[in-house]
Scaffold this motif. Sequence first.
Motif, PDB file in Angstrom:
ATOM      1  N   LEU A 171       0.865  -1.180   0.000  1.00 64.57           N
ATOM      2  CA  LEU A 171       0.000   0.000   0.000  1.00 64.57           C
ATOM      3  C   LEU A 171       0.901   1.229   0.000  1.00 64.57           C
ATOM      4  CD1 LEU A 171      -2.525  -0.910   2.871  1.00 64.57           C
ATOM      5  CD2 LEU A 171      -2.726  -1.425   0.426  1.00 64.57           C
ATOM      6  N   HIS A 191       0.885   5.796   0.254  1.00 64.77           N
ATOM      7  CA  HIS A 191       0.147   7.066   0.331  1.00 64.77           C
ATOM      8  C   HIS A 191       1.077   8.232  -0.021  1.00 64.77           C
ATOM      9  CE1 HIS A 191      -2.770  10.039   1.406  1.00 64.77           C
ATOM     10  NE2 HIS A 191      -1.843  10.669   2.106  1.00 64.77           N
ATOM     11  N   ALA A 223      -3.689   4.094  -0.962  1.00 67.61           N
ATOM     12  CA  ALA A 223      -4.528   4.082   0.247  1.00 67.61           C
ATOM     13  C   ALA A 223      -4.578   5.499   0.791  1.00 67.61           C
ATOM     14  CB  ALA A 223      -3.914   3.154   1.297  1.00 67.61           C
ATOM     15  N   THR A 224      -5.696   5.843   1.406  1.00 64.87           N
ATOM     16  CA  THR A 224      -5.717   7.126   2.109  1.00 64.87           C
ATOM     17  C   THR A 224      -4.784   6.971   3.306  1.00 64.87           C
ATOM     18  OG1 THR A 224      -7.495   6.474   3.580  1.00 64.87           O
ATOM     19  CG2 THR A 224      -8.153   7.529   1.490  1.00 64.87           C
ATOM     20  N   ARG A 225      -4.465   8.093   3.915  1.00 65.43           N
ATOM     21  CA  ARG A 225      -3.586   8.056   5.081  1.00 65.43           C
ATOM     22  C   ARG A 225      -4.133   7.114   6.156  1.00 65.43           C
ATOM     23  NH1 ARG A 225      -2.982  12.087   9.842  1.00 65.43           N
ATOM     24  NH2 ARG A 225      -5.059  11.225  10.031  1.00 65.43           N
ATOM     25  N   ASP A 226      -5.434   7.231   6.440  1.00 66.45           N
ATOM     26  CA  ASP A 226      -6.033   6.425   7.509  1.00 66.45           C
ATOM     27  C   ASP A 226      -6.085   4.946   7.132  1.00 66.45           C
ATOM     28  OD1 ASP A 226      -6.282   8.830   8.699  1.00 66.45           O
ATOM     29  OD2 ASP A 226      -8.479   8.854   8.798  1.00 66.45           O
ATOM     30  N   GLU A 227      -6.391   4.662   5.854  1.00 64.09           N
ATOM     31  CA  GLU A 227      -6.416   3.252   5.412  1.00 64.09           C
ATOM     32  C   GLU A 227      -5.036   2.630   5.559  1.00 64.09           C
ATOM     33  OE1 GLU A 227      -9.830   3.787   1.931  1.00 64.09           O
ATOM     34  OE2 GLU A 227      -7.718   3.633   1.376  1.00 64.09           O
ATOM     35  N   LEU A 228      -4.024   3.397   5.162  1.00 56.74           N
ATOM     36  CA  LEU A 228      -2.659   2.875   5.248  1.00 56.74           C
ATOM     37  C   LEU A 228      -2.288   2.576   6.705  1.00 56.74           C
ATOM     38  CD1 LEU A 228       0.429   3.838   3.266  1.00 56.74           C
ATOM     39  CD2 LEU A 228       0.590   3.971   5.734  1.00 56.74           C
ATOM     40  N   ALA A 266      -4.255   1.926   9.240  1.00 55.89           N
ATOM     41  CA  ALA A 266      -5.065   0.871   9.852  1.00 55.89           C
ATOM     42  C   ALA A 266      -4.775  -0.514   9.286  1.00 55.89           C
ATOM     43  CB  ALA A 266      -6.551   1.205   9.678  1.00 55.89           C
ATOM     44  N   ASN A 267      -4.295  -0.577   8.048  1.00 52.32           N
ATOM     45  CA  ASN A 267      -4.196  -1.893   7.390  1.00 52.32           C
ATOM     46  C   ASN A 267      -2.789  -2.441   7.214  1.00 52.32           C
ATOM     47  OD1 ASN A 267      -7.031  -2.290   6.913  1.00 52.32           O
ATOM     48  ND2 ASN A 267      -6.891  -0.596   5.454  1.00 52.32           N
ATOM     49  N   SER A 268      -1.778  -1.665   7.579  1.00 53.24           N
ATOM     50  CA  SER A 268      -0.408  -2.128   7.317  1.00 53.24           C
ATOM     51  C   SER A 268       0.179  -2.859   8.520  1.00 53.24           C
ATOM     52  CB  SER A 268       0.500  -0.928   6.991  1.00 53.24           C
ATOM     53  OG  SER A 268      -0.017  -0.233   5.887  1.00 53.24           O
TER      54      SER A 268
END
Length: 314
Positions: free
Chosen positions: A168, A170, A187-192, A194-196
């Motif tokens: 991912l 950003h 990924a958005t900042r928050d997605e990155l 939360a998911n990494s």
Amino acid sequence: MHSDTATKARVLADLPVSDAVLDLIAGRVELVPWDSATDRIDAIYTYGHPTVDDAMLARWPGLKVVSNFGVGVDHIDVKAATQRGIPVGNTPGILDGATADLAFSLMLAAGRRLVEGDRYARGPDFLRFDPSFMLGREIHGATIGIFGMGRIGRQVAKRARGFDMTVLYHNRTKSDEAEIALGARYATRDELLANSDYIVLTVPLTAETRGMIGRKELAMMKPTATLVNVARGAVVDAMALTEALAAKRLHAAALDVTDPEPLPRDHPLLKLNNIIITPHLGSATVETRRKMAEMSVVNLFAGLEGQPLPYRVM
Ligand code: NAP
């Protein structure tokens, strides 16, 4: 060659510069130590990361160039230099591989607890193998989130693919080219966050990125995640990171850069086991440091001769 120092260009440098740089300069300029006040300075050569602000640039009206040994120029007021017509040079592109290698080394070492393991294996307590002891986190097959898919970030992504990682990234701007070439997903900042499983910071330090990873962002990360910073220390709030690591709200962190650098010897981060800290070694290989010396010295002389800098910060 001029033997008379009065006719040589006077270059303010944060000494001691390396022998590689001195060889390339070959006595053609006079290097003036950083704190020595003098009425004539023709160029500034920044080797570590001393601050070059507008007040400093204003001191020497004849200043022709600022040449930086390294790519990050957060310690230089580039806007002020540009307004004064002073070009700023740096060394982009040739240190990406070395810095990505270090980011990956840190990621592997923190994920698999290598430094902690080394300390234990040398210590008095390692008397027999214990299969339940010092379990790390897998790297292969995990998800890496690259914050700043630029030159260094792309090299990190290339290495991650070799470890079968989901990549991912950003940036402020999405890069179709990076997605196609590197199999990375935006990924958005928050997605990155939360998911990494591994978050690797490779952004420049700017007003926007300063303190970008603070309490709120650390709380968004998986408790099993590892944070790797090879960008600049001030991108991460060191006290917030200390709290998160001490409370075991993250698996680990690995920092090649800190704020301040070095940290005070009694800083609480230095007392934790789930962190690895290296002394700003990103580009520290014989080969890369040689290329950085060449580029920064070429920039220095181009500026002194009034020529366009081959590697200029825009
Ligand atoms: P680069 O090619 O300019 O890449 C930086 C990336 O960060 C770009 O993709 C940029 O994309 C992204 N970015 C910038 N501002 C952002 C923001 N506010 N939010 C999200 N993404 C942002 O730089 P580089 O050559 O890879 O170097 C990056 C930094 O690494 C340097 O500035 C330096 O501080 C550090 N560095 C450290 C070492 C070391 O020894 N540890 C060695 C070399 C470099 P967008 O513009 O699209 O946002």
